[in-house]
Every structure is written in structure tokens, then in C-alpha cells.
Motif scaffolding. Sequence first.
Motif, PDB file in Angstrom:
ATOM      1  N   HIS A  80       0.827  -1.206   0.000  1.00  0.00           N
ATOM      2  CA  HIS A  80       0.000   0.000   0.000  1.00  0.00           C
ATOM      3  C   HIS A  80       0.864   1.260   0.000  1.00  0.00           C
ATOM      4  N   ILE A  81       1.926   1.266   0.794  1.00  0.00           N
ATOM      5  CA  ILE A  81       2.806   2.443   0.847  1.00  0.00           C
ATOM      6  C   ILE A  81       3.377   2.745  -0.537  1.00  0.00           C
ATOM      7  N   ASN A  82       3.912   1.736  -1.194  1.00  0.00           N
ATOM      8  CA  ASN A  82       4.587   1.959  -2.472  1.00  0.00           C
ATOM      9  C   ASN A  82       3.613   2.143  -3.628  1.00  0.00           C
ATOM     10  N   SER A  83       2.421   1.590  -3.515  1.00  0.00           N
ATOM     11  CA  SER A  83       1.424   1.783  -4.561  1.00  0.00           C
ATOM     12  C   SER A  83       0.891   3.207  -4.566  1.00  0.00           C
ATOM     13  N   TYR A  84       0.728   3.788  -3.374  1.00  0.00           N
ATOM     14  CA  TYR A  84       0.161   5.135  -3.285  1.00  0.00           C
ATOM     15  C   TYR A  84       1.213   6.228  -3.141  1.00  0.00           C
ATOM     16  N   TRP A  85       2.478   5.841  -3.083  1.00  0.00           N
ATOM     17  CA  TRP A  85       3.557   6.827  -3.066  1.00  0.00           C
ATOM     18  C   TRP A  85       3.959   7.054  -4.527  1.00  0.00           C
ATOM     19  N   HIS A  86       3.032   7.613  -5.287  1.00  0.00           N
ATOM     20  CA  HIS A  86       3.133   7.605  -6.743  1.00  0.00           C
ATOM     21  C   HIS A  86       4.395   8.252  -7.277  1.00  0.00           C
ATOM     22  N   ASN A  87       4.706   9.457  -6.806  1.00  0.00           N
ATOM     23  CA  ASN A  87       5.863  10.164  -7.392  1.00  0.00           C
ATOM     24  C   ASN A  87       7.148   9.384  -7.184  1.00  0.00           C
ATOM     25  N   ASN A  88       7.325   8.786  -6.013  1.00  0.00           N
ATOM     26  CA  ASN A  88       8.541   8.018  -5.751  1.00  0.00           C
ATOM     27  C   ASN A  88       8.583   6.752  -6.600  1.00  0.00           C
ATOM     28  N   THR A  89       7.503   6.004  -6.626  1.00  0.00           N
ATOM     29  CA  THR A  89       7.487   4.724  -7.334  1.00  0.00           C
ATOM     30  C   THR A  89       7.643   4.916  -8.839  1.00  0.00           C
ATOM     31  N   ILE A  90       7.021   5.958  -9.388  1.00  0.00           N
ATOM     32  CA  ILE A  90       7.168   6.224 -10.824  1.00  0.00           C
ATOM     33  C   ILE A  90       8.630   6.488 -11.174  1.00  0.00           C
ATOM     34  N   PHE A  91       9.322   7.245 -10.331  1.00  0.00           N
ATOM     35  CA  PHE A  91      10.722   7.542 -10.643  1.00  0.00           C
ATOM     36  C   PHE A  91      11.631   6.335 -10.409  1.00  0.00           C
ATOM     37  N   LEU A  92      11.204   5.383  -9.601  1.00  0.00           N
ATOM     38  CA  LEU A  92      11.943   4.120  -9.512  1.00  0.00           C
ATOM     39  C   LEU A  92      11.903   3.404 -10.860  1.00  0.00           C
ATOM     40  N   PHE A  93      10.740   3.392 -11.493  1.00  0.00           N
ATOM     41  CA  PHE A  93      10.623   2.790 -12.820  1.00  0.00           C
ATOM     42  C   PHE A  93      11.508   3.520 -13.826  1.00  0.00           C
ATOM     43  N   LYS A  94      11.499   4.832 -13.782  1.00  0.00           N
ATOM     44  CA  LYS A  94      12.271   5.620 -14.740  1.00  0.00           C
ATOM     45  C   LYS A  94      13.766   5.338 -14.602  1.00  0.00           C
ATOM     46  N   ARG A  95      14.281   5.368 -13.380  1.00  0.00           N
ATOM     47  CA  ARG A  95      15.722   5.157 -13.186  1.00  0.00           C
ATOM     48  C   ARG A  95      16.113   3.700 -13.379  1.00  0.00           C
ATOM     49  N   ALA A  96      15.236   2.782 -13.010  1.00  0.00           N
ATOM     50  CA  ALA A  96      15.524   1.361 -13.225  1.00  0.00           C
ATOM     51  C   ALA A  96      15.698   1.066 -14.710  1.00  0.00           C
ATOM     52  N   SER A  97      14.946   1.748 -15.562  1.00  0.00           N
ATOM     53  CA  SER A  97      15.069   1.551 -17.003  1.00  0.00           C
ATOM     54  C   SER A  97      16.470   1.905 -17.494  1.00  0.00           C
ATOM     55  N   ARG A  98      17.106   2.846 -16.829  1.00  0.00           N
ATOM     56  CA  ARG A  98      18.463   3.241 -17.219  1.00  0.00           C
ATOM     57  C   ARG A  98      19.520   2.300 -16.642  1.00  0.00           C
ATOM     58  N   TRP A  99      19.343   1.870 -15.390  1.00  0.00           N
ATOM     59  CA  TRP A  99      20.437   1.185 -14.705  1.00  0.00           C
ATOM     60  C   TRP A  99      20.293  -0.330 -14.595  1.00  0.00           C
ATOM     61  N   PHE A 100      19.084  -0.869 -14.650  1.00  0.00           N
ATOM     62  CA  PHE A 100      18.947  -2.325 -14.582  1.00  0.00           C
ATOM     63  C   PHE A 100      19.685  -3.041 -15.707  1.00  0.00           C
ATOM     64  N   PRO A 101      19.743  -2.501 -16.931  1.00  0.00           N
ATOM     65  CA  PRO A 101      20.515  -3.179 -17.984  1.00  0.00           C
ATOM     66  C   PRO A 101      21.995  -3.316 -17.657  1.00  0.00           C
ATOM     67  N   ILE A 102      22.511  -2.503 -16.752  1.00  0.00           N
ATOM     68  CA  ILE A 102      23.902  -2.647 -16.299  1.00  0.00           C
ATOM     69  C   ILE A 102      23.991  -3.610 -15.116  1.00  0.00           C
ATOM     70  N   ILE A 103      23.041  -3.500 -14.192  1.00  0.00           N
ATOM     71  CA  ILE A 103      23.079  -4.290 -12.958  1.00  0.00           C
ATOM     72  C   ILE A 103      22.742  -5.762 -13.209  1.00  0.00           C
ATOM     73  N   GLU A 104      21.736  -6.026 -14.014  1.00  0.00           N
ATOM     74  CA  GLU A 104      21.259  -7.405 -14.207  1.00  0.00           C
ATOM     75  C   GLU A 104      22.336  -8.366 -14.727  1.00  0.00           C
ATOM     76  N   PRO A 105      23.115  -8.001 -15.742  1.00  0.00           N
ATOM     77  CA  PRO A 105      24.152  -8.937 -16.211  1.00  0.00           C
ATOM     78  C   PRO A 105      25.228  -9.219 -15.160  1.00  0.00           C
ATOM     79  N   ILE A 106      25.544  -8.226 -14.345  1.00  0.00           N
ATOM     80  CA  ILE A 106      26.566  -8.429 -13.307  1.00  0.00           C
ATOM     81  C   ILE A 106      26.061  -9.415 -12.253  1.00  0.00           C
ATOM     82  N   LEU A 107      24.804  -9.268 -11.858  1.00  0.00           N
ATOM     83  CA  LEU A 107      24.226 -10.233 -10.908  1.00  0.00           C
ATOM     84  C   LEU A 107      24.260 -11.643 -11.503  1.00  0.00           C
ATOM     85  N   LYS A 108      23.880 -11.759 -12.768  1.00  0.00           N
ATOM     86  CA  LYS A 108      23.841 -13.073 -13.421  1.00  0.00           C
ATOM     87  C   LYS A 108      25.228 -13.695 -13.508  1.00  0.00           C
ATOM     88  N   GLU A 109      26.220 -12.899 -13.895  1.00  0.00           N
ATOM     89  CA  GLU A 109      27.595 -13.405 -14.013  1.00  0.00           C
ATOM     90  C   GLU A 109      28.127 -13.919 -12.680  1.00  0.00           C
TER      91      GLU A 109
END
Length: 305
Positions: A80-109
Amino acid sequence: MSDSRYALIISIASLLTVLVVAFYGINKNVKQDQYIERPKRPIAFTNAKTIPLPGKIDLAGEVVPLDIDDVKERLDKELHINSYWHNNTIFLFKRASRWFPIIEPILKENGIPDDFKYLALIESGLENVQSYAGAVGFWQILKSTGREYGLEINRDVDERYHPIKSTEAACKYFKRAFNKFGNWTLVAASYNRGMRGMQNALDHQKVDNYYDLMLNDETSRYVFRILAIKQIFETPEDYGLDISKEHLYQPYQYRFDTLRNSTDWVEYANEQKVTYKTLRIYNPWIQDDDIRVGRGEYYVVSLPK
């Protein structure tokens, strides 16, 4: 003063008094009439609804025991906190789109479950922030911990801010913690409390898993914050979030240069045809206006492609 002059003054004063009273009386009536006739506006409310819990959920393949009441309620709260904390959660999606492509392969390796990328989200929101305790970067690494896991930290350089090297350091921690606990949920919780703190709690309370532990508020919430963000990221539409792909931040496109000599960063940026600001954005590990490079040392600098 003559009687006639005195009488004239009294008459004028009386007339002024009558005029003032009449003026304010009329004004008051007008305001009251306006107030009475003004149409009532409906009160605006945000449509807030309770959110159903998922039938089942896991962290790194380890099932969360939702049949335990307090476990269910703690997950319920974070969803409930994260669903209704719209401005914060939306920007998590925005920044994750930039950085997850770097983080995910390192975790996998490194053999680390993909779910651990959500730790970086709840630790820092994928911003290079600093905590009150002095932990910095995406993974909120303390200075002593960073050095323990091979990061260079000095006047010129702080690799806790390096998106690749800090993720590699976090993976070293995760692997060491998994060798100790043999359980990914405890590994995640220990990232907040520390391996020794988690082991002491397990030994003292004579249990063998996170969900049976009585912990401080921060660590008690920690895994559930990860679970909530994971659930929302997997099905954002179920939580009232309409995430348009065209609004997400794109990964930086890099080219690389190897620096082998001491230099002034402003001059270096000019030589590379970029601004000093851009250089610092692409290399947040740079800590000063210049850098000293010893014999046999070198640094790989990221630049816009």
C-alpha cells in the motif's frame, strides 16, 4: 469658539458617522448575499482502494509464508505504501530503465538471483545519495566495507559511486553471506543488519529463518520493501500505475578512454569535447577537480558515445 461654529462641527461629525455606518452596512449585506448565493463546491477526494495481496510471492525462489498473519500484514503495508507513493514509485521505474541493464548482467555473471536488483532500489532509489551513517552510492556501501570488498576510496576516487564496480562489490557480499546462511532471504536481510547481527539474532531467538525473527523496525521491514517493489514492478497495472515506456529514462550510451597520467578533469573534459558536468555525470566516482595517477596505474573513463 462661538456656539454657531460648534453646532456646525457637531452636525458634520454626525453626518459622517451616519455615512460610514451606512457604507459598511451595505457592504456587509452584499458580502453576506454573495456568500449565501455562492454555489457549494464538491470536496475532491483521491480514489483510494484497498489492494489485494498476491496469492503467493517469493524472493529469489524462496516462498514467503503468507499463512503467518504478521507476515501477511507486513507485506500488505509495504504494498500500500509503495502503490500510493506515486511520485517516488514512478521515478523508480524511470531510473531502473536506465540502470537495470547494467546491474542485471553483473548479478547473473556472479550467480546472484535477479531479485537482488531490487535491493539497490530500496537502498538508494538508484541515486548516488549518502546516508547519515556515511553509506553512499546505489548500494549504500560504507567506506570500510567498500575497501574490504576491493573498492578504491581516497581523495581522488570513490568507487562506491561506480555503477559497475559497486555492483560487483555488492555481489561479493551476497556470495559470502550465502555461503554463511545458505538462504537468500537471510542474505537480503543481512545486507541491512549485517551478517554478524543476523547470526546473533538467529542464535538468540533459536530460529532458522527471517520470518520467525523479532527484529528492529528497519530490518523487519527490509525484506518486505523488496518484495513490494518486486511485485509492483512485475505487474504495475495491478497497482494503479500506467507506466509508458516512452517516458522511461534510456541507458547511457558509452565510449571509453583509458587515462594513464595525472590530469585536471576540466582540461580533460575539454579535450574530449564534453562539458565537465557531463564528465562527472558519466563518472560519479570522480571526487575532485584533478586526479593523481601513479606509475603503472590507469583509470577507464566513461564518455558519451
